[in-house]
Design an enzyme around this catalytic site. Structure first.
Site, mmCIF file in Angstrom:
data_model
loop_
_atom_site.group_PDB
_atom_site.id
_atom_site.type_symbol
_atom_site.label_atom_id
_atom_site.label_comp_id
_atom_site.label_asym_id
_atom_site.label_seq_id
_atom_site.Cartn_x
_atom_site.Cartn_y
_atom_site.Cartn_z
ATOM 1 N N LYS A 233 0.833 -1.200 0.000
ATOM 2 C CA LYS A 233 0.000 0.000 0.000
ATOM 3 C C LYS A 233 0.869 1.253 0.000
ATOM 4 O O LYS A 233 0.681 2.158 -0.824
ATOM 5 C CB LYS A 233 -0.912 0.007 1.224
ATOM 6 C CG LYS A 233 -1.884 1.189 1.248
ATOM 7 C CD LYS A 233 -2.506 1.390 2.605
ATOM 8 C CE LYS A 233 -1.568 2.170 3.513
ATOM 9 N NZ LYS A 233 -2.208 2.584 4.785
ATOM 10 N N ASP A 251 -6.357 1.055 0.991
ATOM 11 C CA ASP A 251 -6.432 1.386 2.414
ATOM 12 C C ASP A 251 -7.808 0.978 2.945
ATOM 13 O O ASP A 251 -8.592 0.323 2.250
ATOM 14 C CB ASP A 251 -6.152 2.870 2.635
ATOM 15 C CG ASP A 251 -7.287 3.763 2.135
ATOM 16 O OD1 ASP A 251 -8.174 3.255 1.414
ATOM 17 O OD2 ASP A 251 -7.288 4.965 2.472
#
Length: 365
Positions: A233, A251
């Site tokens: 991420k 997220d």
């Protein structure tokens, strides 16, 4: 008595019998029709019986009528009213109430082609609502972005943006942060939560950058994930926003929304990334991430989404989970849609020109 007289008598008796029979037949229907109406029957032995039967019929009719009245109540109790969704919500703009219509929820057996079309249409709608979408972490170079992204775990981008100015003012380069006193760094990072673990991560990644990459943040995924505290991420945030290389940022907001929209049922971030990435051209991945994350923060909240102010309500299978009244939904809007400051202290000019407000510094009102 003559034969003619006998014959006449028999005929007259037959006529009388016939007339009595006709009267009896005519009177019979009158008794049937009069009984339910509650009128007194003609004199006769059978009249009281019919009257009693007529008295019983209304009672039975009342019972059946009351049963019919109460039966639908039980059936209608669990029934739900159809959810009404705006065709294209305009509640995000103050003073404009959206037109209402029954939302056409995508069928569970939605084809792959239909899913791709719906997903891309959602992205296009969000691009119109958030044309100024951008990463909401303040940064001036890749080093600041990678550090800020690591610090954003388990806290808001706003709190990170309020904390990093002091950190970068004291430690502007990887070499400076690598040689820092951990206790001093912990004191600066305390407002972000989990400050000891975060201090260890940012000092550790700074050492790796200084020793293995000449003090420069690498521009490859396989190199970025080797840095302490950096996962896929964080790596995609850096690649997409510091190097212009497409990536999907999965997220918590992104995960929640793509499942609500039924783009995927996966819960593992890597599987979500793969499933959603297959629905869009690679060139759209970075902007798609911004659009989804911005929508999750501003309108499609986790606990109480503002469904009545959602621009993609007609395309959302989860419409109705939150507030559907446009006026009430408008009160749930956050950041620029609700007239509040955004998350960046130094946002892009396009954001400010669109009516966005910069966030206040740490400790301000």
């Amino acid at each position: 008595m003559t034969k003619k007289a006998a014959t006449g008598t028999e005929k007259s008796q037959g006529v009388e019998k016939t007339q009595r029979g006709e009267k009896t037949e005519k009177a019979a229907p009158a008794k049937k029709s009069a009984a339910p109406a509650g009128k007194s029957a003609p004199a006769g032995k059978s009249a009281p019986v019919k009257k009693a039967a007529a008295a019983k019929q209304p009672a039975a009719a009342k019972k059946s009528a009351s049963a019919k009245k109460t039966a639908p109540v039980k059936k209608q109790a669990p029934a739900k009213k159809p959810v009404v969704a705006p065709k294209k919500a305009a509640a995000a703009v103050k003073g404009v109430a959206p037109a209402k219509t029954v939302a056409a929820q995508p069928p569970r057996g939605e084809s792959r082609t239909a899913l791709v079309r719906r997903a891309r249409r959602i992205d296009r709608e969000l691009a119109e609502v958030y044309p100024y979408a951008h990463p909401e972490l303040d940064f001036e170079n890749p080093f600041q972005l990678v550090v800020a992204t690591v610090l954003s775990a388990q806290t808001t981008d706003l709190r990170v943006n309020q904390t990093t100015p002091a950190l970068f003012a004291k430690y502007p380069t990887p070499e400076d942060l690598a040689a820092a006193n951990p206790e001093e760094v912990e004191e600066i990072l305390r407002p972000t939560g989990f400050f000891r673990a975060k201090t260890k991560s940012v000092i550790g990644l700074s050492k790796v950058l200084a020793e293995d990459f000449g003090g420069e943040v690498p521009g490859r995924l396989e190199d970025l994930v080797k840095l302490p505290g950096v996962g896929r991420k964080t790596a995609f945030v850096v690649l997409g926003n510091a190097f212009g290389r497409p990536g999907i940022t999965v997220d918590t907001h992104f995960q929640r929304l793509v499942r609500r929209w039924r783009w995927t049922e996966a819960t593992d971030p890597d599987k979500i990334e793969a499933a959603v990435g297959a629905l869009f051209p690679k060139s759209d991945w970075t902007d798609l991430s911004h659009h989804v994350i911005w929508h999750g923060r501003r309108i499609c909240h986790a606990r109480k989404p503002a469904c009545g102010a959602c621009p993609v309500a007609p395309l959302c299978p989860a419409y109705g989970e939150g507030e559907t009244d446009p006026e009430k939904a408008e009160k749930l809007l956050k950041y620029e849609k609700g007239g509040f400051p955004g998350q960046r202290l130094n946002p892009p000019r396009s954001y400010l020109e669109a009516g966005g407000k910069p966030a206040p510094p740490l400790g301000a009102g």
